[in-house]
Design an enzyme around this catalytic site. Structure first.
Site, PDB file in Angstrom:
ATOM      1  N   SER A   1       0.814  -1.226   0.000  1.00  0.00           N
ATOM      2  CA  SER A   1       0.000   0.000   0.000  1.00  0.00           C
ATOM      3  C   SER A   1       0.839   1.264   0.000  1.00  0.00           C
ATOM      4  CB  SER A   1      -0.888   0.043   1.245  1.00  0.00           C
ATOM      5  OG  SER A   1      -1.557  -1.165   1.415  1.00  0.00           O
TER       6      SER A   1
ATOM      7  N   THR B 233      -2.662   3.465   3.693  1.00  0.00           N
ATOM      8  CA  THR B 233      -1.722   4.566   3.898  1.00  0.00           C
ATOM      9  C   THR B 233      -1.103   4.505   5.290  1.00  0.00           C
ATOM     10  OG1 THR B 233      -3.320   5.839   2.660  1.00  0.00           O
ATOM     11  CG2 THR B 233      -1.676   7.083   3.927  1.00  0.00           C
TER      12      THR B 233
ATOM     13  N   THR C 121       1.770   6.930   0.705  1.00  0.00           N
ATOM     14  CA  THR C 121       0.930   5.855   0.173  1.00  0.00           C
ATOM     15  C   THR C 121       1.191   5.632  -1.316  1.00  0.00           C
ATOM     16  OG1 THR C 121      -1.380   5.096   0.035  1.00  0.00           O
ATOM     17  CG2 THR C 121      -0.980   7.377  -0.530  1.00  0.00           C
TER      18      THR C 121
ATOM     19  N   ARG D 144      -4.824   9.449 -10.886  1.00  0.00           N
ATOM     20  CA  ARG D 144      -5.627   9.681  -9.680  1.00  0.00           C
ATOM     21  C   ARG D 144      -4.740  10.072  -8.497  1.00  0.00           C
ATOM     22  NH1 ARG D 144      -5.855   7.446  -4.231  1.00  0.00           N
ATOM     23  NH2 ARG D 144      -7.988   7.664  -3.478  1.00  0.00           N
TER      24      ARG D 144
ATOM     25  N   THR E  51      -6.594   7.675   6.883  1.00  0.00           N
ATOM     26  CA  THR E  51      -6.316   6.488   6.077  1.00  0.00           C
ATOM     27  C   THR E  51      -7.640   6.010   5.478  1.00  0.00           C
ATOM     28  OG1 THR E  51      -5.401   4.243   6.124  1.00  0.00           O
ATOM     29  CG2 THR E  51      -6.553   4.969   8.093  1.00  0.00           C
ATOM     30  N   GLY E  52      -7.558   5.268   4.408  1.00  0.00           N
ATOM     31  CA  GLY E  52      -8.777   4.752   3.783  1.00  0.00           C
ATOM     32  C   GLY E  52      -9.073   5.467   2.478  1.00  0.00           C
TER      33      GLY E  52
HETATM   34  N1  GLY Z   1      -5.752   7.135   1.565  1.00  0.00           N
HETATM   35  C1  GLY Z   1      -5.028   6.784   0.449  1.00  0.00           C
HETATM   36  C2  GLY Z   1      -5.659   7.097  -0.824  1.00  0.00           C
HETATM   37  O1  GLY Z   1      -6.873   7.147  -0.918  1.00  0.00           O
HETATM   38  O2  GLY Z   1      -4.957   7.272  -1.791  1.00  0.00           O
END
Ligand code: GLY
Length: 323
Positions: free
Chosen positions: A83, A185, A203, A213, A236-237
C-alpha cells in the site's frame, strides 16, 4: 512482513496476550484512546516497526520531523507492504504512482504526488518543504526535482504486485477493498522531547486506480495536518471521502475548539456518514493533542493504530461507526 503473517499478527496482537516482534515487545491492551508521556509517536495501522524507526530518533532527543520521516521511510522501503512505496500496488495501467506529505511544528509543509520511480516520496516531500518556495510538486516535475536532489530512479513494481495486477486485469473489476490487508496509507504523528509536533503521510494510493488519480495523502489538511499549538491528525482509507471533507484539518480544528482527539476523529467520520455514501468504504482518523492524548475513529471495524512512548508499544483497537 508477508500479508498473511500481517493478518495473523494483527489478530494475535489485538486479541491475544503480549508477543514480541523484532526488538519490540508488545502489550495487547484493548483501548480506544490513551495518553502518552513525551516523546511519543503514533501511526495508522499495525506499523509498530515504523514507530520503532521513529522512536530511535525520538529517544535520542531527535526532532519529531526527523522521526516521522524515518518512520515513513521504513514502510516505503518494505516490498511486502503493498500500500506504500516500493512494492505498492500499481494503477490500472501498471504504474506505481506515489503520494506523500510532511509537516513540521512551524507549519511548514511539503508534498509530492503522482511521483513515479522514486522509492522515498516522503523524503522528496521534505526536500520540497525545505528547498523550494512551494508546497507541492507533482508527476514529472516532482520526479525531475527528486533526481536533481540526488534520488535515483528505481523500478518500484515488484514481481508480487505485478502478478496480482496481471490477475486483476483478467476482470478489471474496480472495487475498493475495505481494510485491504489490514493496512493502507501510513499516517504518522510524533511529539518530540521539546513538545514539538510533526507528521508524515505516504501511500501508493488505491490499488488499480485510474492513471493520474490522486488521493488525500499528499494534500495538506486532507491526509495530514499538524498545528503545534493544538496537535496533529492523519487519515487512512478512501481518499476521495477524506478529500471532500478535508478530514485531518477538520480533526485538528475540532481539537482546537475543545474536543478530545477521540471526539474530533469521531465527528470527522460523522461528517462523511452524514453527507457521503459510506457503506462500502473505510476511512479512519488518528489524532494526538499537544499533551500526548491520542484518539481515533473509523467508519468500518478493523482499523487499528500503533503507539510508541516511554511506556512501550501498543496496538490500539479503534471504535467504528459501523459495528
Ligand atoms: N488514503 C489513500 C488514498 O486514498 O490514496
Amino acid at each position: 512482513m508477508k500479508n498473511h503473517k500481517r493478518r495473523e499478527f494483527l489478530k494475535t496482537t489485538v486479541f491475544g496476550s503480549g508477543l514480541v516482534l523484532g526488538s519490540c515487545s508488545f502489550t495487547s491492551n484493548i483501548k480506544h484512546s490513551k495518553k502518552e508521556d513525551l516523546p511519543m509517536v503514533i501511526s495508522t495501522w499495525n506499523n509498530a516497526r515504523a514507530n520503532a524507526a521513529a522512536w530511535e530518533i525520538l529517544s535520542r532527543g531527535g526532532t519529531a520531523l526527523d522521526a516521522v520521516e524515518a518512520g515513513a521511510r521504513f514502510v516505503e522501503a518494505d516490498p511486502d507492504d503493498q500500500s506504500v512505496g516500493y512494492g505498492g500496488r500499481p494503477d490500472r495501467d501498471g504504474h506505481v504512482t506515489l503520494d506523500a506529505c510532511i509537516m513540521d511544528h512551524l507549519g511548514n509543509a511539503g508534498s509530492v504526488s503522482f511521483l513515479q520511480g522514486i522509492k522515498h516520496p516522503i523524503s522528496v516531500a521534505r526536500k520540497v518543504m525545505e528547498k523550494t518556495p512551494h508546497v507541492m510538486l507533482v508527476g514529472e516535475g516532482a520526479q525531475q526535482f527528486a533526481l536533481s536532489e540526488g534520488f535515483r530512479l528505481e523500478n518500484l513494481l515488484t514481481e508480487n504486485s505485478k502478478k496480482e495486477w496481471t490477475e486483476w486485469k483478467k476482470t478489471s473489476d474496480y472495487k475498493p477493498i475495505i481494510n485491504i490487508e489490514s493496512h493502507d496509507t501510513i499516517g504518522m504523528v510524533a511529539i518530540d522531547k521539546k513538545g514539538d509536533i510533526a507528521g508524515a503521510c505516504t501511500t501508493s494510493g488505491l490499488a488499480y486506480k485510474m492513471h493520474g488519480r490522486v488521493g488525500d495523502s499528499p494534500i495538506i489538511g486532507a491526509g495530514l495536518f499538524v498545528d503545534n499549538e493544538v496537535g496533529g491528525a492523519a487519515a487512512t482509507g478512501m481518499g476521495e471521502a477524506v478529500l471532500k471533507s478535508l478530514g485531518s484539518f477538520l480533526v485538528v480544528e475540532l481539537m482546537r475548539q475543545g474536543m478530545s482527539p477521540q471526539e474530533a476523529c469521531k465527528e470527522a467520520v460523522m461528517r462523511i456518514i452524514r453527507k457521503q455514501e459510506y457503506q462500502n468504504i473505510q476511512v479512519g482518523y488518528l489524532a494526538v493533542d499537544k499533551q500526548g492524548q491520542c484518539g481515533a475513529f473509523s467508519i468500518q471495524p478493523g482499523f487499528v493504530y500503533a503507539s510508541k512512548g516511554t511506556g512501550g508499544n501498543e496496538l490500539v483497537d479503534v471504535l467504528s461507526y459501523v459495528k
